[in-house]
Design an enzyme around this catalytic site. Structure first.
Site, PDB file in Angstrom:
ATOM      1  N   SER A 181     -66.396  68.468  47.100  1.00 43.99           N
ATOM      2  CA  SER A 181     -66.031  67.774  48.329  1.00 43.99           C
ATOM      3  C   SER A 181     -66.770  66.446  48.412  1.00 43.99           C
ATOM      4  CB  SER A 181     -66.384  68.626  49.551  1.00 43.99           C
ATOM      5  OG  SER A 181     -66.378  67.795  50.702  1.00 43.99           O
ATOM      6  N   ASP A 199     -52.129  75.168  64.903  1.00 39.23           N
ATOM      7  CA  ASP A 199     -52.798  74.163  64.063  1.00 39.23           C
ATOM      8  C   ASP A 199     -52.111  74.015  62.702  1.00 39.23           C
ATOM      9  OD1 ASP A 199     -54.480  74.198  66.190  1.00 39.23           O
ATOM     10  OD2 ASP A 199     -56.151  75.159  65.152  1.00 39.23           O
TER      11      ASP A 199
HETATM   12  C1  GLA Z   1     -57.505  76.618  68.260  1.00 36.23           C
HETATM   13  C2  GLA Z   1     -56.615  77.633  67.560  1.00 36.23           C
HETATM   14  C3  GLA Z   1     -55.147  77.430  67.962  1.00 36.23           C
HETATM   15  C4  GLA Z   1     -54.986  77.394  69.475  1.00 36.23           C
HETATM   16  C5  GLA Z   1     -56.003  76.439  70.100  1.00 36.23           C
HETATM   17  C6  GLA Z   1     -55.983  76.497  71.612  1.00 36.23           C
HETATM   18  O1  GLA Z   1     -57.222  75.324  67.814  1.00 36.23           O
HETATM   19  O2  GLA Z   1     -56.742  77.506  66.163  1.00 36.23           O
HETATM   20  O3  GLA Z   1     -54.359  78.456  67.394  1.00 36.23           O
HETATM   21  O4  GLA Z   1     -55.103  78.674  70.024  1.00 36.23           O
HETATM   22  O5  GLA Z   1     -57.321  76.705  69.673  1.00 36.23           O
HETATM   23  O6  GLA Z   1     -54.783  76.020  72.121  1.00 36.23           O
END
Ligand code: GLA
Length: 388
Positions: free
Chosen positions: A68, A175
């Site tokens: 990295s 995400d």
């Molecule tokens: C983190 C989690 C997501 C979501 C957010 C809150 O980023 O990885 O899946 O739950 O928190 O919205």
């Protein structure tokens, strides 16, 4: 970092030559719809133009070597296909090997290792999903290297599987989905109950998206996150004794008010209220945005923060200070915490002419109250994970 610089950096660590796969995988910011993705609700994230760069070359043995550019002092970290399980001591490489392990669970077995260089420009620990960026990026590298034909939407699901089952974080799909499926200048309106989605242009004429990083170390983050999930699940089970629903995301605000007494603790009622109202707010916000009502969209961002502060209780003084100071700035259209909370970032929509003032005034107020500085980033919305 452009492709040439990436190849150079790879060559300096692992030597030149051979077929090298290069991939970019973005970070993400969620505009609205927080803590709804594991409650069958809607989210509205977008991919950023900052993210993680990968360069990788196949080896003819069963060894993986990772380097990295962000942790140069660690040097090359070695893993092997003969010990695929999670290894606490191997730090960030667990996000990478987790994908190899998760592909194998789906019968996509890898028999040769590779040398992988990665470098990212997502601010460290900022809550802009550097882990999802790495997971989905590694999925893309595996695809290219070994000829797997997994579409990005599927890589996102494998990434979530890996995060849940290999790295032990019980996250929802937001995400990885945002990282994999991002589209320049658009946010993704995703129904997490069905995974149906549509792109909605974030047409912010004369405005910028500003991210403020609280620089608070997120210590209790993961355990609190799992605790909120459990509270929502319990509230759902209580509601299911009086109404036929599969998730909190199925309730309207009115229906919630009608049935909420089935939830026997005040805390769980607050958690569930957030999940229900935030989902409805997200649907409404996207409708307004499509009609060009950016100011009204911004107001709902502010309401979202208040609900995350008072009902869901995941903000804390750092994020509250950033949001509340932002609301005072003339030219700030909306501001809220984004991501899991407990530290991390706020996201704000700010008119062009107010951006400098915003950064200066929110920054000064934050430093004065919290005792250390916040960092500010004016960001652009980019494409999902792709080969470069
Ligand atoms: C983190 C989690 C997501 C979501 C957010 C809150 O980023 O990885 O899946 O739950 O928190 O919205």
């Amino acid at each position: 970092m452009n492709k040439e610089e990436l190849l150079q950096a790879f060559g300096a660590v692992f030597g030149e030559g051979g077929d090298i796969v290069t991939v970019f995988s973005p970070g993400r910011v969620n505009m609205i719809g927080e803590h709804t993705d594991y409650n069958g609700g809607h989210v509205f994230p977008c991919a950023l133009t900052i993210g993680t760069y990968f360069a990788a070359r196949k080896r003819d043995d069963r060894v993986f070597r990772f380097f990295s550019g962000n942790f140069e002092k660690q040097g090359i970290v070695e893993r092997t296909l003969d010990a695929l399980e999670y290894d606490e001591e191997k730090g960030f490489t667990n996000y990478l090997m987790g994908m190899v392990w998760s592909y194998a669970k789906r019968d996509m077995i890898v028999n040769e290792g590779m040398d992988v260089y990665l470098w990212g420009n997502i601010p460290n620990g900022s809550g802009l999903s550097s882990s999802a960026s790495i997971e989905v990026g590694m999925g893309k590298v595996l695809n290219e290297m070994y000829g797997f034909d997994v579409p990005n939407r599927e890589i996102a699901l494998i990434g979530q599987y890996s995060e849940n089952n290999y790295n032990g974080v019980n996250c929802g799909i937001m995400d990885q989905f945002a990282v994999a499926m991002g589209k320049a200048d658009n946010a993704i309106f995703l129904d997490t109950a069905t995974l149906e989605y549509e792109y909605a242009p974030l047409a912010l004429d004369g405005m910028k998206i500003v991210i403020a990083s609280s620089n608070k170390k997120r210590r209790l983050g993961e355990s609190k996150y799992n605790e909120r999930r459990a509270e929502c699940e319990e509230a759902l089970a209580e509601l299911q004794t009086v109404v036929d629903i599969k998730s909190l995301g199925e309730l309207t605000n009115e229906a919630f008010e009608q049935y909420k007494d089935a939830i026997k603790s005040e805390i769980r009622q607050k958690r569930a209220r957030h999940a229900v109202y935030e989902n409805q707010r997200t649907v409404e916000a996207v409708r307004l945005l499509k009609e060009g009502e950016v100011e009204a969209f911004g107001k709902l961002m502010n309401d979202s923060h208040v609900s995350l502060r008072d009902d869901y209780e995941v903000t804390g003084i750092e994020l509250d200070t950033l949001a509340e100071e932002a609301w005072k700035i003339d030219g700030c259209v909306g501001s809220r915490m984004t991501g899991a909370g407990f530290g991390g970032c706020t996201v704000s929509i700010v008119k062009d002419e107010a951006v400098d003032r915003f950064i200066k005034e929110v920054g000064e107020a934050y430093l004065k109250k919290i005792g250390y500085a916040a960092d500010f980033y004016v960001v652009s919305i980019g494409e999902g994970t792709h080969v470069i």
